[in-house]
Design a protein around this motif. Sequence first.
Motif, PDB file in Angstrom:
ATOM      1  N   GLU A 130       7.974   1.426 -13.204  1.00  0.00           N
ATOM      2  CA  GLU A 130       7.779   0.631 -11.992  1.00  0.00           C
ATOM      3  C   GLU A 130       9.099   0.366 -11.283  1.00  0.00           C
ATOM      4  O   GLU A 130       9.182   0.471 -10.056  1.00  0.00           O
TER       5      GLU A 130
ATOM      6  N   PHE B 204       0.833  -1.203   0.000  1.00  0.00           N
ATOM      7  CA  PHE B 204       0.000   0.000   0.000  1.00  0.00           C
ATOM      8  C   PHE B 204       0.868   1.253   0.000  1.00  0.00           C
ATOM      9  O   PHE B 204       0.617   2.198  -0.751  1.00  0.00           O
TER      10      PHE B 204
ATOM     11  N   ARG C  70       2.193   2.018  -3.296  1.00  0.00           N
ATOM     12  CA  ARG C  70       1.156   2.619  -4.142  1.00  0.00           C
ATOM     13  C   ARG C  70       0.980   4.109  -3.833  1.00  0.00           C
ATOM     14  O   ARG C  70       0.840   4.930  -4.741  1.00  0.00           O
TER      15      ARG C  70
ATOM     16  N   SER D 249       1.833   7.260  -6.379  1.00  0.00           N
ATOM     17  CA  SER D 249       0.860   8.307  -6.714  1.00  0.00           C
ATOM     18  C   SER D 249       1.466   9.696  -6.579  1.00  0.00           C
ATOM     19  O   SER D 249       1.053  10.624  -7.279  1.00  0.00           O
TER      20      SER D 249
ATOM     21  N   LEU E  72      -3.897   9.314  -1.347  1.00  0.00           N
ATOM     22  CA  LEU E  72      -4.171   8.809  -2.694  1.00  0.00           C
ATOM     23  C   LEU E  72      -5.146   9.733  -3.430  1.00  0.00           C
ATOM     24  O   LEU E  72      -6.034  10.336  -2.803  1.00  0.00           O
TER      25      LEU E  72
END
Length: 161
Positions: free
Chosen positions: A38, A14, A17, A21, A91
């Motif tokens: 990535e 998480f 991620r 962002s 996010l």
Amino acid sequence: MLHLRPVGEQDQAFLLRVYASTRADEIAQTGWSEAQAEAFVRMQFAAQQQHYRSHEADADFAIIDIDGVPAGRLYVARRPERIHVIDIAILPPWRGRGHATALLRQLLAEGERAALPVSIHVEIHNRAQRLYARLGFQEVSSAGLYRLMEWRAGAAPTPQP
């Protein structure tokens, strides 16, 4: 409902991620393949995490939960001379809804109670500077790509256009 909980090992994917962002706009401009982007994000995330854990080992590392859903991260170092926001990131689906403002206001209230300034480093092109200025943070120094902004109880906010 906004809630903070300590970061656990199960949160690493998480957190990656969330980090991705925060770099998405920048990476979109590189022309890299998805695999290259990535790999870069993973490398930078690992370096950032290593830096935070080695230089801010006693800080509070928290996941921001909104209505029971992980939505961001808040890392705060409480020092004898100041409260320092190491990082705050939410996010995209939860941005612009006042969650960061609410969390920062909690930290400002804590700073006021403890008679401590609250500080944060921000990239010079980061739009969040407007939020920090509205809350009363003022630039105290600048180095490279970063500004150090600080809030002090009783200081007047800088007028914003």
